[in-house]
Design an enzyme around this catalytic site. Sequence first.
Site, mmCIF file in Angstrom:
data_model
loop_
_atom_site.group_PDB
_atom_site.id
_atom_site.type_symbol
_atom_site.label_atom_id
_atom_site.label_comp_id
_atom_site.label_asym_id
_atom_site.label_seq_id
_atom_site.Cartn_x
_atom_site.Cartn_y
_atom_site.Cartn_z
ATOM 1 C CG HIS A 171 -1.813 1.259 1.221
ATOM 2 N ND1 HIS A 171 -3.101 1.235 0.750
ATOM 3 C CD2 HIS A 171 -1.552 2.551 1.562
ATOM 4 C CE1 HIS A 171 -3.597 2.463 0.817
ATOM 5 N NE2 HIS A 171 -2.683 3.276 1.319
ATOM 6 C CG ASN A 194 -7.682 9.574 -12.194
ATOM 7 O OD1 ASN A 194 -7.359 10.228 -13.182
ATOM 8 N ND2 ASN A 194 -8.629 8.653 -12.242
ATOM 9 C CG HIS A 222 -3.507 0.558 -3.064
ATOM 10 N ND1 HIS A 222 -3.429 -0.397 -2.066
ATOM 11 C CD2 HIS A 222 -2.651 0.151 -4.045
ATOM 12 C CE1 HIS A 222 -2.543 -1.323 -2.413
ATOM 13 N NE2 HIS A 222 -2.071 -1.020 -3.610
ATOM 14 C CG HIS A 224 -5.085 2.838 -9.062
ATOM 15 N ND1 HIS A 224 -5.311 3.487 -7.865
ATOM 16 C CD2 HIS A 224 -6.029 3.303 -9.915
ATOM 17 C CE1 HIS A 224 -6.338 4.297 -7.992
ATOM 18 N NE2 HIS A 224 -6.796 4.216 -9.228
ATOM 19 C CG HIS A 273 -7.299 4.132 -14.507
ATOM 20 N ND1 HIS A 273 -8.550 3.594 -14.265
ATOM 21 C CD2 HIS A 273 -7.026 4.935 -13.440
ATOM 22 C CE1 HIS A 273 -9.018 4.063 -13.121
ATOM 23 N NE2 HIS A 273 -8.119 4.884 -12.597
HETATM 24 P P1 5GP Z 1 -9.528 6.045 -9.391
HETATM 25 O O1 5GP Z 1 -10.886 6.682 -9.426
HETATM 26 O O2 5GP Z 1 -8.977 6.013 -7.981
HETATM 27 O O3 5GP Z 1 -8.573 6.567 -10.389
HETATM 28 O O4 5GP Z 1 -9.761 4.536 -9.838
HETATM 29 C C1 5GP Z 1 -10.293 3.571 -9.016
HETATM 30 C C2 5GP Z 1 -10.861 2.505 -9.905
HETATM 31 O O5 5GP Z 1 -11.060 1.344 -9.118
HETATM 32 C C3 5GP Z 1 -12.216 2.852 -10.540
HETATM 33 O O6 5GP Z 1 -12.091 2.874 -11.965
HETATM 34 C C4 5GP Z 1 -13.136 1.745 -10.045
HETATM 35 O O7 5GP Z 1 -14.014 1.283 -11.049
HETATM 36 C C5 5GP Z 1 -12.173 0.657 -9.618
HETATM 37 N N1 5GP Z 1 -12.668 -0.172 -8.537
HETATM 38 C C6 5GP Z 1 -13.255 0.259 -7.384
HETATM 39 N N2 5GP Z 1 -13.580 -0.786 -6.602
HETATM 40 C C7 5GP Z 1 -13.170 -1.898 -7.284
HETATM 41 C C8 5GP Z 1 -13.255 -3.308 -6.975
HETATM 42 O O8 5GP Z 1 -13.748 -3.730 -5.934
HETATM 43 N N3 5GP Z 1 -12.744 -4.151 -7.902
HETATM 44 C C9 5GP Z 1 -12.175 -3.715 -9.086
HETATM 45 N N4 5GP Z 1 -11.720 -4.652 -9.921
HETATM 46 N N5 5GP Z 1 -12.099 -2.400 -9.390
HETATM 47 C C10 5GP Z 1 -12.603 -1.509 -8.504
HETATM 48 ZN ZN ZN Z 2 -4.157 -0.343 -0.070
#
Ligand code: 5GP
Ligand code: ZN
Length: 133
Positions: A44, A84, A95, A97, A99
Amino acid sequence: MCIFCKIVSREIPSHIIYEDDTVMAILDISQVTKGHTLVLSKKHYDDFMDCPVETLAKIMNVSQIVTQRINDRLHPRGFNLLSNLGEAAGQSVDHVHFHIIPRYNENDELTITFHPSNRNERLEDTAKILKEK
Ligand code: 5GP
Ligand code: ZN
């Protein structure tokens, strides 16, 4: 424990398409486009700035492997790779990541538009601020 840590520990199920000691790639639950994938560190870190550069390098390495695999098997016409950073930028899971979003046509579910500003004064001001040692 955050939602991605729970995914890493298998407390929450996900479709894992790549895994090694440091990095995991899973299908994003929202599938903005077909093959939308998240590449995350197993450990994390809150975000890009918090993550050690060695781990970021590994995330990038896996991102390239996964992008190649998606390209070979799903045949998109292009990709957007993005992270993001911060709520204002749309980060919803704290956390680190990235895309990987395959693009099939300009009318798909994702819109990223750079609106040209043409503000020379802004350019010059900003250059001054950011070039300063
Ligand atoms: P962020 O908005 O932080 O850039 O991206 C988070 C991403 O995590 C979102 O696109 C959302 O759809 C994805 N996400 C959230 N919860 C889960 C989950 O439980 N499983 C998976 N596979 N993706 C998730
Ligand atoms: Zn985490």
